[in-house]
Design a protein around this motif. Structure first.
Motif, PDB file in Angstrom:
ATOM      1  N   VAL A  45      20.031 -12.709   5.574  1.00 34.75           N
ATOM      2  CA  VAL A  45      19.811 -11.490   6.145  1.00 34.75           C
ATOM      3  C   VAL A  45      20.800 -10.486   5.964  1.00 34.75           C
ATOM      4  O   VAL A  45      20.701  -9.404   5.721  1.00 34.75           O
ATOM      5  CB  VAL A  45      19.535 -11.917   7.589  1.00 34.75           C
ATOM      6  N   ALA A  46      22.239 -11.185   6.151  1.00 37.09           N
ATOM      7  CA  ALA A  46      23.202 -10.061   5.818  1.00 37.09           C
ATOM      8  C   ALA A  46      23.394  -9.612   4.281  1.00 37.09           C
ATOM      9  O   ALA A  46      24.048  -8.385   4.301  1.00 37.09           O
ATOM     10  CB  ALA A  46      24.524 -11.048   6.185  1.00 37.09           C
ATOM     11  N   LEU A  47      22.644 -10.235   3.334  1.00 38.90           N
ATOM     12  CA  LEU A  47      22.586  -9.626   2.189  1.00 38.90           C
ATOM     13  C   LEU A  47      21.853  -8.239   2.219  1.00 38.90           C
ATOM     14  O   LEU A  47      22.168  -7.305   1.256  1.00 38.90           O
ATOM     15  CB  LEU A  47      22.116 -10.583   1.239  1.00 38.90           C
ATOM     16  N   GLY A  48      21.045  -8.293   3.073  1.00 36.83           N
ATOM     17  CA  GLY A  48      20.092  -7.004   2.948  1.00 36.83           C
ATOM     18  C   GLY A  48      19.192  -7.014   2.038  1.00 36.83           C
ATOM     19  O   GLY A  48      18.532  -6.132   1.375  1.00 36.83           O
ATOM     20  N   LEU A  49      18.632  -8.122   1.526  1.00 34.89           N
ATOM     21  CA  LEU A  49      17.691  -8.623   0.619  1.00 34.89           C
ATOM     22  C   LEU A  49      16.175  -8.384   0.790  1.00 34.89           C
ATOM     23  O   LEU A  49      15.966  -8.496   2.364  1.00 34.89           O
ATOM     24  CB  LEU A  49      17.759  -9.760  -0.024  1.00 34.89           C
ATOM     25  N   ASP A  50      15.476  -7.972   0.228  1.00 31.98           N
ATOM     26  CA  ASP A  50      14.005  -7.812   0.525  1.00 31.98           C
ATOM     27  C   ASP A  50      13.352  -9.078   0.851  1.00 31.98           C
ATOM     28  O   ASP A  50      13.138  -9.768  -0.381  1.00 31.98           O
ATOM     29  CB  ASP A  50      13.122  -6.897  -0.307  1.00 31.98           C
ATOM     30  N   LEU A  51      13.291  -9.691   1.879  1.00 31.52           N
ATOM     31  CA  LEU A  51      12.716 -10.969   2.297  1.00 31.52           C
ATOM     32  C   LEU A  51      11.205 -11.185   2.548  1.00 31.52           C
ATOM     33  O   LEU A  51      10.560 -11.880   3.048  1.00 31.52           O
ATOM     34  CB  LEU A  51      13.653 -11.557   3.594  1.00 31.52           C
ATOM     35  N   SER A  52      10.476  -9.747   2.506  1.00 32.69           N
ATOM     36  CA  SER A  52       9.072  -9.731   2.709  1.00 32.69           C
ATOM     37  C   SER A  52       8.336 -10.557   2.203  1.00 32.69           C
ATOM     38  O   SER A  52       7.194 -11.256   2.560  1.00 32.69           O
ATOM     39  CB  SER A  52       8.659  -8.245   2.975  1.00 32.69           C
ATOM     40  N   GLN A  53       8.479 -10.995   0.929  1.00 28.83           N
ATOM     41  CA  GLN A  53       7.951 -11.767  -0.287  1.00 28.83           C
ATOM     42  C   GLN A  53       8.137 -13.227  -0.045  1.00 28.83           C
ATOM     43  O   GLN A  53       7.632 -14.099  -0.753  1.00 28.83           O
ATOM     44  CB  GLN A  53       7.802 -11.124  -1.574  1.00 28.83           C
ATOM     45  N   LEU A  54       9.037 -13.559   0.881  1.00 28.55           N
ATOM     46  CA  LEU A  54       9.578 -14.983   0.906  1.00 28.55           C
ATOM     47  C   LEU A  54       8.999 -15.637   1.699  1.00 28.55           C
ATOM     48  O   LEU A  54       8.663 -15.284   2.902  1.00 28.55           O
ATOM     49  CB  LEU A  54      11.124 -14.744   1.289  1.00 28.55           C
ATOM     50  N   ASN A  55       8.203 -16.927   1.248  1.00 29.46           N
ATOM     51  CA  ASN A  55       7.233 -17.705   2.233  1.00 29.46           C
ATOM     52  C   ASN A  55       8.503 -18.751   2.598  1.00 29.46           C
ATOM     53  O   ASN A  55       8.802 -19.529   1.932  1.00 29.46           O
ATOM     54  CB  ASN A  55       6.264 -18.127   1.257  1.00 29.46           C
ATOM     55  N   THR A  56       8.436 -18.668   4.045  1.00 33.97           N
ATOM     56  CA  THR A  56       9.350 -19.795   4.570  1.00 33.97           C
ATOM     57  C   THR A  56       8.715 -20.705   5.221  1.00 33.97           C
ATOM     58  O   THR A  56       7.628 -20.320   6.167  1.00 33.97           O
ATOM     59  CB  THR A  56      10.557 -19.315   5.390  1.00 33.97           C
ATOM     60  N   GLN A  57       8.768 -22.032   5.611  1.00 32.99           N
ATOM     61  CA  GLN A  57       8.318 -22.943   6.362  1.00 32.99           C
ATOM     62  C   GLN A  57       9.337 -23.780   6.988  1.00 32.99           C
ATOM     63  O   GLN A  57      10.496 -23.991   6.564  1.00 32.99           O
ATOM     64  CB  GLN A  57       7.391 -24.130   5.689  1.00 32.99           C
ATOM     65  N   ARG A  58       9.107 -24.202   8.301  1.00 33.73           N
ATOM     66  CA  ARG A  58      10.003 -25.082   9.071  1.00 33.73           C
ATOM     67  C   ARG A  58      10.616 -26.220   8.572  1.00 33.73           C
ATOM     68  O   ARG A  58      11.819 -26.275   8.527  1.00 33.73           O
ATOM     69  CB  ARG A  58       9.294 -25.462  10.531  1.00 33.73           C
ATOM     70  N   ASN A  59       9.999 -26.966   7.806  1.00 32.67           N
ATOM     71  CA  ASN A  59      10.311 -28.059   7.126  1.00 32.67           C
ATOM     72  C   ASN A  59       9.604 -28.473   6.062  1.00 32.67           C
ATOM     73  O   ASN A  59       8.464 -27.959   5.755  1.00 32.67           O
ATOM     74  CB  ASN A  59      10.600 -29.336   8.190  1.00 32.67           C
ATOM     75  N   LEU A  60       9.793 -29.803   5.338  1.00 28.94           N
ATOM     76  CA  LEU A  60       9.010 -30.013   4.028  1.00 28.94           C
ATOM     77  C   LEU A  60       7.776 -30.492   4.586  1.00 28.94           C
ATOM     78  O   LEU A  60       6.718 -30.052   3.572  1.00 28.94           O
ATOM     79  CB  LEU A  60       9.930 -31.257   3.422  1.00 28.94           C
ATOM     80  N   ARG A  61       7.488 -30.906   5.739  1.00 26.51           N
ATOM     81  CA  ARG A  61       6.053 -31.571   5.911  1.00 26.51           C
ATOM     82  C   ARG A  61       5.283 -30.264   6.114  1.00 26.51           C
ATOM     83  O   ARG A  61       4.117 -30.258   5.800  1.00 26.51           O
ATOM     84  CB  ARG A  61       6.168 -32.367   7.097  1.00 26.51           C
ATOM     85  N   ALA A  62       5.811 -29.323   6.581  1.00 29.24           N
ATOM     86  CA  ALA A  62       4.896 -27.984   6.825  1.00 29.24           C
ATOM     87  C   ALA A  62       4.623 -27.275   5.593  1.00 29.24           C
ATOM     88  O   ALA A  62       3.554 -26.680   5.336  1.00 29.24           O
ATOM     89  CB  ALA A  62       5.736 -27.179   7.796  1.00 29.24           C
ATOM     90  N   ALA A  63       5.656 -27.198   4.908  1.00 33.67           N
ATOM     91  CA  ALA A  63       5.776 -26.671   3.232  1.00 33.67           C
ATOM     92  C   ALA A  63       4.501 -27.258   2.550  1.00 33.67           C
ATOM     93  O   ALA A  63       3.634 -26.709   1.967  1.00 33.67           O
ATOM     94  CB  ALA A  63       6.944 -26.503   2.616  1.00 33.67           C
TER      95      ALA A  63
END
Length: 399
Positions: free
Chosen positions: A353-371
């Motif tokens: 977050v501190a980098l100020g990058l555009d994270l809107s296109q980043l798909n994140t999941q809680r853990n490997l099972r969820a992914a």
């Protein structure tokens, strides 16, 4: 029969007190001057050849100078030792030029400048150099020192490495290098190049050993012609063995490091079309770049639709690594796959977050099972949509 001008010129030469001569193109003395007959004796009479009066060690140089004279129009000067009536040799400087019709050579001789006696300091320096040379030959174990004269004859052949080559010290002295090592025309021609004034260094194998060789031209006078060659040969067989062993060890270390890198970043196909990359420990820029190359290559090879980056085991990343991860997700998308980041720790999330990058296109999941569940559901929906029947076309009412 001599022409009148030739006979007249010969008569003038015969009465001259200077050391003059007229010779044929072949080097036979036709008209030695009175001064030359007085200096060298009756040996100059009767058409004697100049080369026959020369010292054996000077004949090659004389022939070379004579050949140069006959092939060109310019006068030639050279130094030569000639035998006098008492059998002693006198060093003389000769200047010669070819006649206009090329049938004769006109020359003049004069005594070469006397060499000044060496001072005590020069003699001391010369003795020191001799002791230094003997010390190197006696105590430097892998060394051979040798020297050739202008005709390729060994003048010096010594050193502790001589025995390793199968010879006795000084064995080659008096022998010709062409006879010993010039068995082929190519080898002899290469040896003649040693006298071109260039310092040479090279490596080669001979007598069952590896040698590092220096070839150094020698001159009797500064700026004069090369009349000898100094050779220094260093037996580097032991060093070459160590070098080969070290290279083998370095290759083994490189292979082990590759195995470690592969184990530290294993790419696993957990489902048909789904790759996962679990990352553990410290993630730096070099490791991230290697991961990018390997993962993108596997996506193309496996035709994967999803690539999951599992960061559960990663505690800290720096700002450069976070930027690389964003770039990796973008590269995955360009290959037609979807990138999922799973298991991001709070500290890693703060860095990104501190980098100020555009994270809107980043798909994140809680853990490997969820992914993994997300990837499987997405593929199931896509397959279901592709298998659903298309609606039947609506026919217009009959008129």
């Amino acid at each position: 029969m001599e022409s009148a001008p030739d006979a007249l010129l010969g008569d003038l030469f015969s009465r001259s007190p200077d050391l003059l001569f007229i010779a044929s193109a072949e080097g036979a003395l036709r008209h030695p001057s009175g001064g030359l007959r007085e200096a060298l004796g009756p040996g100059v009479e009767g058409g004697a050849r100049l080369a026959d009066l020369a010292h054996p060690d000077d004949r090659a140089a004389l022939d070379a100078a004579w050949s140069t004279l006959l092939q060109g129009d310019a006068p030639v000067s050279f130094s030569v030792r000639l035998r006098d009536g008492g059998g002693a040799y006198r060093r003389l400087s000769c200047s010669a030029s070819r006649s206009s019709d090329g049938s004769a050579v006109l020359g003049s001789l004069r005594a070469a400048p006397a060499v000044a006696p060496m001072t005590e300091q020069e003699l001391s320096t010369l003795r020191l150099k001799a002791r230094m040379l003997d010390g190197l030959a006696e105590h430097v174990d892998p060394l051979t020192i040798w020297a050739l004269d202008g005709d390729g004859i060994y003048l010096y052949h010594d050193g502790k490495a001589v025995a390793k080559a199968g010879f006795t010290r000084g064995q080659h002295v008096g022998s010709s290098v062409y006879d010993l090592y010039g068995a082929t025309p190519e080898a002899a021609a290469e040896m003649r190049k040693w006298y071109d004034g260039q310092v040479r260094r090279g490596r080669g194998e001979a007598h069952g050993a590896d040698w590092d060789n220096w070839l150094i031209p020698l001159r009797s006078e500064p700026g004069g012609r090369v009349d000898g060659v100094l050779g220094v040969s260093l037996d580097v067989s032991d060093a070459r063995i160590v070098e080969k062993e070290l290279r083998i060890q370095l290759d083994q270390i490189a292979a082990q490091q590759k195995v470690i890198r592969d184990l530290s970043t294993p790419i696993i196909e957990v489902w048909d079309g789904v790759l996962t990359l679990p990352m553990v420990g410290t993630v730096d820029s070099i490791r991230t770049a290697e991961v990018m190359d390997s993962l993108l290559a596997q996506i193309v090879e496996k035709r994967a639709r999803f690539a999951i980056l599992d960061l559960t085991g990663v505690e800290v990343v720096d700002t450069r690594v976070a930027s690389h991860l964003i770039q990796l997700i973008t590269a995955i998308r360009l290959l037609g796959a979807s990138g999922i980041v799973a298991g991001i720790k709070p500290t890693v999330a703060q860095t990104m977050v501190a980098l100020g990058l555009d994270l809107s296109q980043l798909n994140t999941q809680r853990n490997l099972r969820a992914a993994l569940n997300y990837a499987i559901r997405s593929m199931s929906r896509a397959e279901g949509a592709s298998l659903a029947p298309s609606p039947a076309p609506i026919k217009p009412p009959a008129p």
